[in-house]
Design a protein around this motif. Structure first.
Motif, PDB file in Angstrom:
ATOM      1  N   UNK A   2     -45.180  19.480 -45.929  1.00  0.00           N
ATOM      2  CA  UNK A   2     -45.438  18.077 -46.239  1.00  0.00           C
ATOM      3  C   UNK A   2     -45.512  17.842 -47.742  1.00  0.00           C
ATOM      4  N   UNK A   3     -44.672  16.919 -48.200  1.00  0.00           N
ATOM      5  CA  UNK A   3     -44.719  16.443 -49.582  1.00  0.00           C
ATOM      6  C   UNK A   3     -45.292  15.032 -49.552  1.00  0.00           C
ATOM      7  N   UNK A   4     -46.426  14.840 -50.184  1.00  0.00           N
ATOM      8  CA  UNK A   4     -47.071  13.537 -50.259  1.00  0.00           C
ATOM      9  C   UNK A   4     -46.772  12.937 -51.623  1.00  0.00           C
ATOM     10  N   UNK A   5     -46.303  11.702 -51.653  1.00  0.00           N
ATOM     11  CA  UNK A   5     -46.017  11.111 -52.960  1.00  0.00           C
ATOM     12  C   UNK A   5     -46.519   9.673 -53.056  1.00  0.00           C
ATOM     13  N   UNK A   6     -46.865   9.307 -54.276  1.00  0.00           N
ATOM     14  CA  UNK A   6     -47.191   7.920 -54.605  1.00  0.00           C
ATOM     15  C   UNK A   6     -46.283   7.518 -55.753  1.00  0.00           C
TER      16      UNK A   6
ATOM     17  N   UNK B  76     -42.745   2.664 -59.221  1.00  0.00           N
ATOM     18  CA  UNK B  76     -41.412   2.170 -59.558  1.00  0.00           C
ATOM     19  C   UNK B  76     -40.298   3.163 -59.226  1.00  0.00           C
ATOM     20  N   UNK B  77     -40.625   4.222 -58.502  1.00  0.00           N
ATOM     21  CA  UNK B  77     -39.563   5.072 -57.970  1.00  0.00           C
ATOM     22  C   UNK B  77     -39.383   6.444 -58.585  1.00  0.00           C
ATOM     23  N   UNK B  78     -39.992   6.720 -59.740  1.00  0.00           N
ATOM     24  CA  UNK B  78     -39.799   8.031 -60.363  1.00  0.00           C
ATOM     25  C   UNK B  78     -40.329   9.166 -59.495  1.00  0.00           C
ATOM     26  N   UNK B  79     -41.566   9.024 -59.053  1.00  0.00           N
ATOM     27  CA  UNK B  79     -42.169  10.089 -58.247  1.00  0.00           C
ATOM     28  C   UNK B  79     -41.520  10.193 -56.870  1.00  0.00           C
ATOM     29  N   UNK B  80     -41.067   9.073 -56.343  1.00  0.00           N
ATOM     30  CA  UNK B  80     -40.342   9.102 -55.069  1.00  0.00           C
ATOM     31  C   UNK B  80     -39.065   9.928 -55.207  1.00  0.00           C
TER      32      UNK B  80
ATOM     33  N   UNK C  30     -46.867  14.726 -55.208  1.00  0.00           N
ATOM     34  CA  UNK C  30     -46.090  14.225 -56.339  1.00  0.00           C
ATOM     35  C   UNK C  30     -46.632  12.847 -56.714  1.00  0.00           C
ATOM     36  N   UNK C  31     -47.000  12.684 -57.974  1.00  0.00           N
ATOM     37  CA  UNK C  31     -47.606  11.427 -58.406  1.00  0.00           C
ATOM     38  C   UNK C  31     -47.321  11.191 -59.882  1.00  0.00           C
ATOM     39  N   UNK C  32     -47.399   9.939 -60.325  1.00  0.00           N
ATOM     40  CA  UNK C  32     -47.243   9.659 -61.748  1.00  0.00           C
ATOM     41  C   UNK C  32     -48.479  10.066 -62.531  1.00  0.00           C
TER      42      UNK C  32
ATOM     43  N   UNK D  79     -53.854  11.992 -66.264  1.00  0.00           N
ATOM     44  CA  UNK D  79     -54.366  12.554 -65.013  1.00  0.00           C
ATOM     45  C   UNK D  79     -53.643  11.885 -63.858  1.00  0.00           C
ATOM     46  N   UNK D  80     -53.841  12.393 -62.626  1.00  0.00           N
ATOM     47  CA  UNK D  80     -53.235  11.699 -61.490  1.00  0.00           C
ATOM     48  C   UNK D  80     -53.937  10.355 -61.311  1.00  0.00           C
ATOM     49  N   UNK D  81     -53.253   9.373 -60.735  1.00  0.00           N
ATOM     50  CA  UNK D  81     -53.885   8.067 -60.518  1.00  0.00           C
ATOM     51  C   UNK D  81     -55.185   8.207 -59.718  1.00  0.00           C
ATOM     52  N   UNK D  82     -56.167   7.428 -60.085  1.00  0.00           N
ATOM     53  CA  UNK D  82     -57.451   7.530 -59.392  1.00  0.00           C
ATOM     54  C   UNK D  82     -57.334   7.178 -57.916  1.00  0.00           C
ATOM     55  N   UNK D  83     -56.425   6.281 -57.577  1.00  0.00           N
ATOM     56  CA  UNK D  83     -56.287   5.929 -56.158  1.00  0.00           C
ATOM     57  C   UNK D  83     -55.726   7.095 -55.350  1.00  0.00           C
ATOM     58  N   UNK D  84     -54.913   7.943 -55.989  1.00  0.00           N
ATOM     59  CA  UNK D  84     -54.404   9.138 -55.313  1.00  0.00           C
ATOM     60  C   UNK D  84     -55.515  10.176 -55.201  1.00  0.00           C
ATOM     61  N   UNK D  85     -56.252  10.347 -56.292  1.00  0.00           N
ATOM     62  CA  UNK D  85     -57.388  11.279 -56.269  1.00  0.00           C
ATOM     63  C   UNK D  85     -58.382  10.905 -55.169  1.00  0.00           C
ATOM     64  N   UNK D  86     -58.720   9.619 -55.090  1.00  0.00           N
ATOM     65  CA  UNK D  86     -59.700   9.163 -54.101  1.00  0.00           C
ATOM     66  C   UNK D  86     -59.170   9.358 -52.676  1.00  0.00           C
ATOM     67  N   UNK D  87     -57.868   9.106 -52.489  1.00  0.00           N
ATOM     68  CA  UNK D  87     -57.294   9.305 -51.152  1.00  0.00           C
ATOM     69  C   UNK D  87     -57.361  10.781 -50.760  1.00  0.00           C
ATOM     70  N   UNK D  88     -57.023  11.662 -51.680  1.00  0.00           N
ATOM     71  CA  UNK D  88     -57.076  13.093 -51.399  1.00  0.00           C
ATOM     72  C   UNK D  88     -58.506  13.553 -51.119  1.00  0.00           C
ATOM     73  N   UNK D  89     -59.450  13.027 -51.869  1.00  0.00           N
ATOM     74  CA  UNK D  89     -60.849  13.408 -51.674  1.00  0.00           C
ATOM     75  C   UNK D  89     -61.341  13.055 -50.268  1.00  0.00           C
TER      76      UNK D  89
END
Length: 273
Positions: A19-23, A26-30, A68-70, A75-85
């Motif tokens: 599994x590759x999880x990405x946020x 604008x498409x770069x990380x996708x 994969x995240x911007x 640092x990684x976006x806080x919304x990604x960090x919070x989701x992972x937590x």
């Protein structure tokens, strides 16, 4: 007998899933996530829907996880960090991070290691992929031709990251200086409360009331009122609304006026065995 065979096939397929999880605003990380997935054979999942709906149901991967995240303020976006937590990740305990950036990721790895320790996962390193700039709240974005050139230069780095993931190798980590530690530390802490807000977003008269900005916001922070978007207080500065607006009606104060918008122009070709 048939049922047993079907169950065996299902088990084999399940065990083969990575599994590759990405946020991606604008498409770069996708693009990076899907290119890695093409090489490793892993599935890729856009976290937009899960973050929007606050979906924290357990997920499973039988091969190493890849996130994969911007890069937001080194640092990684806080919304990604919070989701992972808040989301249980079951199965394989190895996890790789790949961060797209306009220049560098500072000391982001230090905070990712801490996250992995809390989740009892094995941190396998963080790879930095330089991609075209998209943060038009502060910077100008490249021309289409320049963006394509930057992406071509990134392809080898992406493919090397994919090779290491597929081979189970740890990402090599570059040396860090005082500036890297400051940027990911105190600068990140100051940057968010001072700059990451939606106060300056507005739509001008070229708005066509299509609602795309509402649909692409990962935090449900935009609503249409009398056909015009209005922003709330919960913004992460992903630039999805302003860069994906089909009529370029959205501005960020005076900072974005006259600037090109950016959406990743590259797509991942299908795998050819």
């Amino acid at each position: 007998m048939v049922n047993e065979q079907e169950q065996t096939i299902k088990i084999i397929r399940r065990e083969a899933i990575g599994m590759i999880l990405y946020f991606s605003g604008t498409g770069n990380s996708e693009y990076v996530a899907k290119r890695i997935g093409r090489e490793t054979g892993d599935d890729s999942l856009d976290l937009l829907g899960k973050i929007r709906s606050r979906d924290h149901w357990e997920m499973r991967s039988d091969r190493p996880w890849v996130v994969v995240a911007p890069t937001y303020a080194w640092r990684i976006p806080r919304i990604v960090q919070e989701w992972l937590e808040n989301t249980p990740l079951a199965g394989n305990r190895d996890i790789y991070f790949v961060m797209t950036c306009g220049g560098d990721i500072g000391n982001a790895g230090r905070y990712l290691k801490k996250l992995c320790a809390v989740k009892k996962m094995d941190y396998r390193g963080c790879a930095a992929i330089v991609m075209p700039e998209n943060y038009i709240a502060m910077f100008s974005v490249p021309t289409q031709e320049e963006a394509q050139r930057i992406i071509r230069q990134a392809e080898g780095v992406i493919d090397e990251a994919a090779r290491r993931i597929k081979g189970g190798e740890i990402f090599s980590q570059p040396g860090l200086g005082f500036k890297d530690k400051m940027n990911s530390g105190i600068v990140n802490d100051i940057f968010y409360p001072l700059f990451v807000h939606a106060k300056k977003f507005y739509a001008d008269d070229s708005c066509i009331s299509c609602g795309k900005c509402v649909r692409v916001c990962p935090l449900n922070n935009i609503r249409l009122e009398k056909g015009r978007p209005l922003w709330g207080k919960n913004c992460t500065h992903c630039m999805a609304c302003i860069c994906r607006c089909p009529s370029e009606a959205i501005e960020y104060g005076t900072h974005s006026r006259g600037k090109r918008r950016y959406v990743c122009p590259a797509s991942v070709p299908p795998f050819k065995p």
